[in-house]
Design an enzyme around this catalytic site. Sequence first.
Site, PDB file in Angstrom:
ATOM      1  N   SER A   1       0.997  -1.193   0.176  1.00 32.92           N
ATOM      2  CA  SER A   1      -0.125  -0.105   0.008  1.00 32.92           C
ATOM      3  C   SER A   1       0.700   1.215  -0.018  1.00 32.92           C
ATOM      4  O   SER A   1       1.928   1.050   0.179  1.00 32.92           O
ATOM      5  CB  SER A   1      -0.826   0.060   1.275  1.00 32.92           C
ATOM      6  OG  SER A   1      -0.136   0.277   2.387  1.00 32.92           O
TER       7      SER A   1
ATOM      8  N   TYR B   1       3.191   8.614  17.738  1.00 24.56           N
ATOM      9  CA  TYR B   1       3.741   8.348  16.620  1.00 24.56           C
ATOM     10  C   TYR B   1       4.781   9.584  16.237  1.00 24.56           C
ATOM     11  O   TYR B   1       6.063   9.043  15.694  1.00 24.56           O
ATOM     12  CB  TYR B   1       2.347   8.868  15.385  1.00 24.56           C
ATOM     13  CG  TYR B   1       2.782   8.734  14.022  1.00 24.56           C
ATOM     14  CD1 TYR B   1       3.036   7.877  13.224  1.00 24.56           C
ATOM     15  CD2 TYR B   1       3.344   9.890  13.403  1.00 24.56           C
ATOM     16  CE1 TYR B   1       3.540   7.789  12.016  1.00 24.56           C
ATOM     17  CE2 TYR B   1       3.778  10.137  12.057  1.00 24.56           C
ATOM     18  CZ  TYR B   1       3.717   9.088  11.238  1.00 24.56           C
ATOM     19  OH  TYR B   1       4.113   9.006  10.185  1.00 24.56           O
TER      20      TYR B   1
HETATM   21  P1  NAD Z   1       0.781   2.592   4.699  1.00 22.47           P
HETATM   22  O1  NAD Z   1      -0.209   2.181   5.756  1.00 22.47           O
HETATM   23  O2  NAD Z   1      -0.013   2.431   3.124  1.00 22.47           O
HETATM   24  O3  NAD Z   1       2.275   1.934   4.597  1.00 22.47           O
HETATM   25  C1  NAD Z   1       2.762   1.390   5.607  1.00 22.47           C
HETATM   26  C2  NAD Z   1       3.123   0.028   5.554  1.00 22.47           C
HETATM   27  O4  NAD Z   1       4.075  -0.507   6.523  1.00 22.47           O
HETATM   28  C3  NAD Z   1       2.193  -0.815   5.065  1.00 22.47           C
HETATM   29  O5  NAD Z   1       2.101  -1.427   3.947  1.00 22.47           O
HETATM   30  C4  NAD Z   1       2.082  -1.920   6.211  1.00 22.47           C
HETATM   31  O6  NAD Z   1       1.803  -3.058   5.688  1.00 22.47           O
HETATM   32  C5  NAD Z   1       3.656  -1.887   6.259  1.00 22.47           C
HETATM   33  N1  NAD Z   1       4.013  -2.385   7.864  1.00 22.47           N
HETATM   34  C6  NAD Z   1       3.466  -2.347   9.114  1.00 22.47           C
HETATM   35  N2  NAD Z   1       4.111  -3.187   9.662  1.00 22.47           N
HETATM   36  C7  NAD Z   1       4.885  -3.890   9.073  1.00 22.47           C
HETATM   37  C8  NAD Z   1       5.865  -5.082   9.718  1.00 22.47           C
HETATM   38  N3  NAD Z   1       5.946  -5.450  10.714  1.00 22.47           N
HETATM   39  N4  NAD Z   1       6.645  -5.581   8.692  1.00 22.47           N
HETATM   40  C9  NAD Z   1       6.635  -5.086   7.309  1.00 22.47           C
HETATM   41  N5  NAD Z   1       6.023  -4.276   7.064  1.00 22.47           N
HETATM   42  C10 NAD Z   1       4.921  -3.260   7.888  1.00 22.47           C
HETATM   43  O7  NAD Z   1       1.178   4.292   5.022  1.00 22.47           O
HETATM   44  P2  NAD Z   1       1.965   5.151   4.075  1.00 22.47           P
HETATM   45  O8  NAD Z   1       0.960   6.569   4.205  1.00 22.47           O
HETATM   46  O9  NAD Z   1       2.173   4.860   2.821  1.00 22.47           O
HETATM   47  O10 NAD Z   1       3.161   5.140   5.169  1.00 22.47           O
HETATM   48  C11 NAD Z   1       4.499   4.941   4.443  1.00 22.47           C
HETATM   49  C12 NAD Z   1       5.569   5.900   5.582  1.00 22.47           C
HETATM   50  O11 NAD Z   1       5.260   6.942   5.140  1.00 22.47           O
HETATM   51  C13 NAD Z   1       5.665   5.422   6.711  1.00 22.47           C
HETATM   52  O12 NAD Z   1       6.905   5.509   7.320  1.00 22.47           O
HETATM   53  C14 NAD Z   1       4.929   6.846   7.148  1.00 22.47           C
HETATM   54  O13 NAD Z   1       5.171   6.749   8.547  1.00 22.47           O
HETATM   55  C15 NAD Z   1       5.292   7.868   6.463  1.00 22.47           C
HETATM   56  N6  NAD Z   1       4.553   9.227   6.402  1.00 22.47           N
HETATM   57  C16 NAD Z   1       3.069   8.988   6.094  1.00 22.47           C
HETATM   58  C17 NAD Z   1       2.370  10.112   5.968  1.00 22.47           C
HETATM   59  C18 NAD Z   1       0.879  10.185   5.559  1.00 22.47           C
HETATM   60  O14 NAD Z   1       0.262  11.165   5.932  1.00 22.47           O
HETATM   61  N7  NAD Z   1       0.205   9.042   5.182  1.00 22.47           N
HETATM   62  C19 NAD Z   1       2.876  11.273   6.218  1.00 22.47           C
HETATM   63  C20 NAD Z   1       4.252  11.448   6.593  1.00 22.47           C
HETATM   64  C21 NAD Z   1       5.070  10.098   6.589  1.00 22.47           C
END
Ligand code: NAD
Length: 321
Positions: free
Chosen positions: A12, A157
């Site tokens: 995702s 977080y």
């Molecule tokens: P997302 O939930 O789509 O992605 C997170 C992914 O981590 C998922 O695919 C999930 O399955 C995976 N994951 C969770 N536990 C796991 C484990 N034990 N082993 C392997 N994989 C695991 O969300 P995203 O928004 O794409 O987030 C990706 C990155 O971006 C993260 O580090 C998040 O902190 C960062 N981020 C997101 C945002 C936002 O607003 N969405 C903002 C800033 C930073």
Amino acid sequence: NRKAVLITGCSSGIGLALAVRLAKDEKKRFMVYATMRNLAKRETLEKAAGRTLGSTLEIKQLDVCDENSIKACVDSLPMRRVDILIMPLCRNAELGMIGPIECQTICEMKSVMDTNFFGLVQLLKEILPDMKKRKSGHIVVISSVMGIQGILFNDIYAASKFAVEGFCESLAVQALRFNLNISLIEPGPVITEFERKVYEEGLKIDLSKADKVTADMFTNIYLKNYNQIFQSLGQTPEDVAEHTFKMITMANPPFRHQANHPYTTMTNLKYVDPNGDLPIETFYKMVFEHDKVFKASLSFLKLLRWRSHNSFSLDKDKNAS
Ligand code: NAD
């Protein structure tokens, strides 16, 4: 000679967008090992990867919280080689991600740290020694602007992202000695499933353990403005993937890169005032004094986004004259 790129969390969001972006690189510079915890969720990635599946992209199982899974995944790679390790990683949007700490259990909080921080460290422990031996490698961590600055009701977080940033900043000094690069990408709000789920889970929080003022602040201020912030400032996962692509293809990648340009107006407040009061007071005013300042700030940030639409700081190599 394709570079072996291992990416976490590719079922995702940013991980998925990034895996596809690199696999479809016109110059075919990368062999992407797109990993995910649960292979049953591979369908979206398979569809998006199209013909690259089996050529420049392979899907593998990897749970960063499971030592055996990490080892099996890395052992399955040709010569265990990872040239570029990219970690977009976040515990799934269940309870414990946002909200008043009175309403979260220590167990929920620990599970956020387990994935966001210890999971990342565990995977790195498996890959770093080989990179050191080869004296080459690039580690890219998808952090957040919340790794720089705390945000109301994101206490745990933000703490997990601060932990990641402190860890990487310390390790980066050692990495220089081995000719390794470590980079942090710090997106602002990104519009993904994750963000929608966090909001939905936020609506379900049992606020009975919080006092009335706190509960009201969470429901009527934080959650009320949540969608507006994402709508006005939100980036797409593809946009963050593009920033990451630039980061890994430059000769001298920077240690830090904020991927959401308008948001730097907020993060800069931290650096302007060494006492640390300015960003806290500004956030307070935005939240409580209230609607007018908040709305004015959003309009200002929107304007900045418009102005910075085509500017991209990674276009300039840090060592270029
Ligand atoms: P997302 O939930 O789509 O992605 C997170 C992914 O981590 C998922 O695919 C999930 O399955 C995976 N994951 C969770 N536990 C796991 C484990 N034990 N082993 C392997 N994989 C695991 O969300 P995203 O928004 O794409 O987030 C990706 C990155 O971006 C993260 O580090 C998040 O902190 C960062 N981020 C997101 C945002 C936002 O607003 N969405 C903002 C800033 C930073």
